[in-house]
Design a protein around this motif. Structure first.
Motif, PDB file in Angstrom:
ATOM      1  N   GLU B 114      44.468  47.669  37.632  1.00 49.91           N
ATOM      2  CA  GLU B 114      44.275  47.054  39.145  1.00 49.91           C
ATOM      3  C   GLU B 114      44.445  47.810  40.069  1.00 49.91           C
ATOM      4  O   GLU B 114      45.149  48.721  40.136  1.00 49.91           O
ATOM      5  N   GLY B 115      43.539  47.622  40.988  1.00 47.58           N
ATOM      6  CA  GLY B 115      43.311  48.312  41.976  1.00 47.58           C
ATOM      7  C   GLY B 115      42.214  49.665  42.183  1.00 47.58           C
ATOM      8  O   GLY B 115      41.904  50.079  43.232  1.00 47.58           O
ATOM      9  N   ALA B 116      41.695  49.671  40.881  1.00 50.21           N
ATOM     10  CA  ALA B 116      40.542  50.687  40.642  1.00 50.21           C
ATOM     11  C   ALA B 116      39.438  50.127  41.673  1.00 50.21           C
ATOM     12  O   ALA B 116      38.890  51.199  42.479  1.00 50.21           O
ATOM     13  N   THR B 117      38.952  49.038  41.794  1.00 49.96           N
ATOM     14  CA  THR B 117      37.650  48.795  42.413  1.00 49.96           C
ATOM     15  C   THR B 117      37.952  48.692  43.925  1.00 49.96           C
ATOM     16  O   THR B 117      37.290  49.600  44.680  1.00 49.96           O
ATOM     17  N   ALA B 118      39.144  48.455  44.347  1.00 47.96           N
ATOM     18  CA  ALA B 118      39.497  48.569  45.801  1.00 47.96           C
ATOM     19  C   ALA B 118      39.513  50.113  46.270  1.00 47.96           C
ATOM     20  O   ALA B 118      39.048  50.452  47.150  1.00 47.96           O
ATOM     21  N   SER B 119      40.155  50.943  45.265  1.00 45.05           N
ATOM     22  CA  SER B 119      40.053  52.399  45.542  1.00 45.05           C
ATOM     23  C   SER B 119      38.835  52.973  45.716  1.00 45.05           C
ATOM     24  O   SER B 119      38.355  53.805  46.484  1.00 45.05           O
ATOM     25  N   MET B 120      37.824  52.427  44.735  1.00 44.08           N
ATOM     26  CA  MET B 120      36.453  53.129  44.677  1.00 44.08           C
ATOM     27  C   MET B 120      35.589  52.554  45.918  1.00 44.08           C
ATOM     28  O   MET B 120      34.850  53.249  46.415  1.00 44.08           O
ATOM     29  N   LYS B 121      35.914  51.286  46.213  1.00 41.68           N
ATOM     30  CA  LYS B 121      34.985  50.805  47.581  1.00 41.68           C
ATOM     31  C   LYS B 121      35.540  51.371  48.702  1.00 41.68           C
ATOM     32  O   LYS B 121      34.840  51.484  49.667  1.00 41.68           O
ATOM     33  N   GLN B 122      36.739  51.832  48.711  1.00 41.75           N
ATOM     34  CA  GLN B 122      37.316  52.385  49.968  1.00 41.75           C
ATOM     35  C   GLN B 122      36.992  54.035  50.102  1.00 41.75           C
ATOM     36  O   GLN B 122      37.036  54.619  51.345  1.00 41.75           O
ATOM     37  N   SER B 123      36.696  54.462  48.916  1.00 42.66           N
ATOM     38  CA  SER B 123      36.588  56.156  48.933  1.00 42.66           C
ATOM     39  C   SER B 123      35.084  56.598  49.507  1.00 42.66           C
ATOM     40  O   SER B 123      34.220  55.943  49.209  1.00 42.66           O
ATOM     41  N   GLU B 124      35.637  57.515  50.432  1.00 42.66           N
ATOM     42  CA  GLU B 124      34.301  58.203  51.124  1.00 42.66           C
ATOM     43  C   GLU B 124      33.306  58.710  50.013  1.00 42.66           C
ATOM     44  O   GLU B 124      32.406  58.830  50.038  1.00 42.66           O
ATOM     45  N   SER B 125      33.919  58.927  48.550  1.00 43.70           N
ATOM     46  CA  SER B 125      33.405  59.810  47.681  1.00 43.70           C
ATOM     47  C   SER B 125      32.143  59.132  47.321  1.00 43.70           C
ATOM     48  O   SER B 125      31.056  59.758  46.634  1.00 43.70           O
TER      49      SER B 125
END
Lengths: 382, 304
Positions: B114-125
Motif C-alpha cells: 500500500e502506498g506504491a501508487t501514491a509514491s509513484m505518482k508523486q515522484s519526479e522520476s
C-alpha cells in the motif's frame, strides 16, 4: 439403488420456509458502467460482477452450480473478457461454491482467515471442490482450491482496467474472514456478510459469522463510506440507510437480551422470549433464538460455542425435500427419521447437485450429528 | 540388456544438455539461484530483477534498473518458457525497480505494498521531462523506452499478503520505514528464498531518506532472519545467504551504539559524522552515504 453420498449436519427441526423478498427469478442488474449485481432469487446469495478492459472480477460465486453457470452466461452476454479474479466475501458454500467454474485460471482473492480454513480441508472436501462442475474436470485435476489464491490480512486494493476495488476487512477476534468490497469511483459497495435488508441476521453462537459487536464495527465502517448502492450478501439491493438500520437493530437486540439477563432469566427462556417486534415483516424470524443465544454468550464474555459432532452413516430413503434440497427428511433402513441439512459443501454422488433429489430416492450418507444442541447451523464436514 | 544401457545413456546426456542450456543461454548477467529462479542485474549493485518460473506462468520480482534491462529480462523469459508473465511483485516503487513494468503489464498484474501508487505518482522520476532525459542517454535507451507508460500497481496490500501461483507461494511482508514508502519483503517458504527489498545491502551503505528508521529496519531484519532463509536476494547487490542479514544487523547495531555513545558524551551531529568509524565497513561501497546513515541513527537516538 442410486447411490447418494451425503455429508450433512443433523437437525432436529427444519427451518421454516423463507419469506421471499427478492423475486423468484434471479436478476442481473447494471449498477454503474461495467458494474453489475446478480441478485439471487428468493434471497439466495448475491454476486457482483465488475467488467474491465483487463478482465472480469466476480465477487461471490452464486448460490449453487446452476446459479453460477447463470452468472457466467450473464457475464458472457455483456463482455468477451475472461473472468480473471474471484473475490470471496464470506466463507460459506453459497458464496464460495461456484469458484471452481472460474478458477483456475482465475485468481481467487480471499482473506487470510478464510484461506487458513481452506488449507485445513480434508482430501474429500478438496475432491468435492474438483467435482463440483463436471465440465471443469480436466482443469481441476490435481488442483487445490488455494493453488491460485491471493490472500491478504488487512486491506487490499485491486485496480483493473480502470476500475478500483477496495477490499475491506474490519479486524475483530471473531471475524472469520468476512470482507466488503468498495468501489469508490462508482459509490457501489458489496457489504458482504454485514449487508442485510429487512432480514434478521444470521449470527450464530459458534461465531462462525462473527459476533454482533464485530458486525456493528463492520457496519459503522461501511456507513462511513457513504455508498450510493449497497449489494448485500443476500436479498434486495439496498442503501446506506439499511446499513444504519442494522446497527440500530443490533443495538436494540443486545439491549433486549441484556434486560432479560438482568432479570435473571436462564438462556432457554431468553431464547424462547426474544422477539424483535419493531422489525415485523422482516425475513427469517426463525433466527430469533439463535440471535438471542449469540448475544447471550457475547454479553457473558464467552468465546464461540463449538458443538462437538460425531460422524455417522445412514442408508435409507428420501421422504421429503425442502428448499430445493437444502433440507431432507429421510427414513433410515432401521426405521429412524432424520432431518439432514445439505449444504453446498456436501459431497453428492449419483446426482449433479441437491436440486436433483427426488422423494423416494434411496441413498447412503455420511453425516455429522451435533451433540446436545442443533441451533448452530454451521456446516462442518468431517 | 544392451538396449537399456544405451537408453539410459541418452536420457542422461539429454538432461545434461537441457540443464546446461538453461544456465548459459540467458546471458552472462543471469544467475540461477534455485530451480527455476534466475536473478539478473547487468551491473553490480544495480537493481536486481528476478524471473521465477511456475507451472502457471512467470512471476517477476521487480523489472530491472531501466527498461533496457526489462527488455533483457523479457527476452530471457521467452528463452525459458512460452508461458506469460502473470505477476510482477515490487520490492519498492522507485524507478530503478519498476520503470520497465510497461514491458510486461498489462497483461501482467502488478502487486505492491500500500502506498506504491501514491509514491509513484508523486515522484519526479516518472515525469515526462525525466523520461525525456533518460531516453536521450542513448539510442538503445530511446528504443527501450518506446511505449513507456507509468503502470500503477493493480494490487496493493496492507501489512501481509500471500500469492499462490502454480506450485509456488509468495508471502509478502510490508516493511515499514526501511527505504521507500512501500517496501515489501517477499518470501518463498518452500524454496526458502527471501527477497529483502532495499532493507539490506551487500557491503554497501544504503541511502537513508528521512522516512527511514533504523530501529524499524532492525525489526525488519530480525523478522526476516526468523524465516531462516537459505537464499537471500537483496534489492541491489549480489545474492547470498542469511549472512547478508547478519552483517546488516551487526552494522546497524554498531551504528546505533556508536552514535548513542557519542550523543551521551555530548557530541554534536557534525562531530559524530567526523569521528564515527564502524569496524568492518572499511571496504564498503557508497561511503558518501555514511553521513546520512549517521543522521538516521541520530534521529533514532534522539527519538525524532
Amino acid at each position: 439403488m442410486r447411490r447418494v453420498l451425503l455429508a450433512a449436519a443433523l437437525l432436529a427441526a427444519l427451518a421454516a420456509p423463507a419469506r421471499a423478498i427478492t423475486p423468484d427469478k434471479p436478476e442481473f442488474k447494471k449498477l454503474a458502467d461495467g458494474v453489475y449485481a446478480y441478485v439471487g432469487k428468493l434471497n439466495d446469495a448475491n454476486a457482483m460482477v465488475v467488467v474491465t478492459s483487463q478482465g472480469v472480477v466476480v465477487i461471490d460465486t452464486g448460490n449453487n452450480q446452476p446459479e453460477t453457470r447463470n452468472i457466467l452466461k450473464h457475464i458472457q452476454a455483456v463482455t468477451k473478457e475472461a473472468v480473471r479474479y474471484i473475490v470471496i466475501t464470506q466463507n460459506h458454500g453459497d458464496h464460495i461454491g461456484g469458484t471452481p467454474l472460474f478458477s483456475p485460471p482465475a485468481t481467487v482473492v480471499l482473506h487470510a482467515r478464510t484461506a487458513k480454513e481452506w488449507a485445513s480441508w480434508k482430501p474429500y472436501q478438496v475432491s468435492t471442490w474438483r467435482k463440483r462442475f463436471p465440465e471443469r474436470a480436466e482443469a481441476m485435476k490435481n488442483f487445490h482450491p488455494l493453488d491460485a489464491a491471493l490472500t491478504f490480512t488487512d486491506r487490499m486494493t485491486l485496480r483493473l482496467g480502470g476500475k478500483t476495488m477496495e477490499l475491506i476487512y474490519i479486524d475483530d477476534p471473531y471475524n472469520p474472514g468476512d470482507i466488503a468490497v468498495w468501489m469508490p469511483d462508482e459509490g457501489v459497495l458489496h457489504a458482504g456478510f454485514a449487508g442485510y435488508k429487512e432480514r434478521h441476521p444470521d449470527i450464530r453462537p459458534d461465531y462462525s459469522h462473527g459476533t454482533t459487536v464485530g458486525m456493528m464495527k463492520q457496519l459503522e465502517a461501511l456507513v462511513a463510506l457513504k455508498p450510493k448502492i449497497v449489494v448485500p450478501a443476500h436479498g434486495p439491493l439496498m442503501g446506506v440507510v439499511d446499513l444504519q438500520a442494522m446497527i440500530d437493530y443490533l443495538v436494540i437486540a443486545r439491549q433486549k437480551v441484556r434486560a432479560m439477563m438482568d432479570k435473571g432469566m436462564p438462556l432457554e427462556a431468553i431464547r424462547k422470549n426474544f422477539r424483535m417486534e419493531e422489525y415485523k415483516g422482516w425475513d427469517r424470524e426463525a433466527h430469533y433464538p439463535v440471535i438471542a443465544a449469540t448475544i447471550y454468550r457475547e454479553l457473558r464474555g464467552e468465546g464461540p460455542d463449538i458443538t462437538p459432532v460425531t460422524e455417522k452413516t445412514v442408508k435409507g430413503k428420501i421422504e421429503k425435500i425442502e428448499e430445493e434440497g437444502r433440507f431432507l427428511t429421510v427414513t433410515s433402513d432401521d426405521g429412524k427419521t432424520l432431518a439432514l441439512r445439505i449444504s453446498n459443501g456436501t459431497d453428492i454422488e449419483g446426482v449433479a447437485d441437491r436440486s436433483y433429489f427426488k422423494v423416494g430416492m434411496r441413498f447412503a450418507a455420511i453425516y455429522e450429528e451435533q451433540k446436545e444442541r442443533n441451533e448452530t447451523l454451521q456446516f462442518q464436514v468431517q | 540388456m544392451k538396449k537399456s544401457i544405451v537408453s539410459i545413456f541418452f536420457v542422461a546426456v539429454g538432461l545434461w544438455f537441457a540443464a546446461s542450456a538453461l544456465a548459459q543461454d540467458l546471458g552472462p548477467h543471469f544467475k540461477q539461484v534455485k530451480e527455476g529462479i534466475y536473478v539478473y542485474a547487468a551491473v553490480l549493485n544495480e537493481a536486481n530483477s528476478t524471473i521465477i518460473r511456475t507451472s502457471d506462468g512467470v512471476v517477476l520480482i521487480d523489472t530491472g534498473q531501466s527498461p533496457k534491462d526489462s527488455h533483457v529480462v523479457a527476452a530471457a523469459v521467452k528463452k525459458l518458457t512460452s508461458d506469460p508473465v502473470r505477476f510482477i511483485i515490487h520490492t519498492e516503487p522507485h524507478p530503478d525497480h519498476v520503470m520497465g513494468d510497461f514491458v510486461f503489464a498489462p497483461p501482467a498484474i502488478v502487486v505492491a505494498a500500500e502506498g506504491a501508487t501514491a509514491s509513484m505518482k508523486q515522484s519526479e522520476s516518472f515525469s515526462p521531462a525525466r523520461i525525456e532525459r533518460e531516453t536521450a542517454k542513448s539510442p538503445e535507451m530511446r528504443d527501450a523506452f518506446k511505449g513507456f507508460r507509468l503502470v500503477p500497481p493493480n494490487v496493493e496490500y496492507r501489512n501481509r499478503m500471500t500469492l499462490n501461483v502454480g506450485e509456488r507461494t509468495f508471502d509478502l511482508y510490508y516493511l515499514k520505514n526501511v527505504h521507500s514508502e512501500a517496501d515489501s519483503a517477499i518470501w518463498l517458504p518452500k524454496e526458502r528464498v527471501l527477497f529483502t527489498a532495499a532493507s539490506v545491502a551487500v557491503k554497501r551503505f544504503g541511502n537513508h531518506r528521512p522516512l527511514v528508521s533504523i530501529p524499524d529496519t532492525l525489526d525488519a531484519i530480525r523478522m526476516m532472519k526468523a524465516l531462516k532463509p537459505e537464499v537471500v536476494i537483496p534489492g541491489h547487490g549480489v545474492t547470498g545467504s542469511a549472512k547478508i542479514l547478519d552483517d546488516m544487523e551487526n552494522y546497524y547495531d554498531a551504528l546505533m551504539k556508536g552514535v548513542g555513545a557519542m550523543v551521551k558524551q555530548g557530541k554534536s551531529l557534525d562531530e559524530i559524522k567526523k569521528e564515527l568509524k564502524i569496524a568492518g565497513t572499511e571496504d564498503w561501497e557508497g561511503k558518501d552515504r555514511f553521513p546520512n546513515n549517521i543522521e538516521a541513527a541520530y534521529r533514532a537516538v534522539k527519538g525524532n
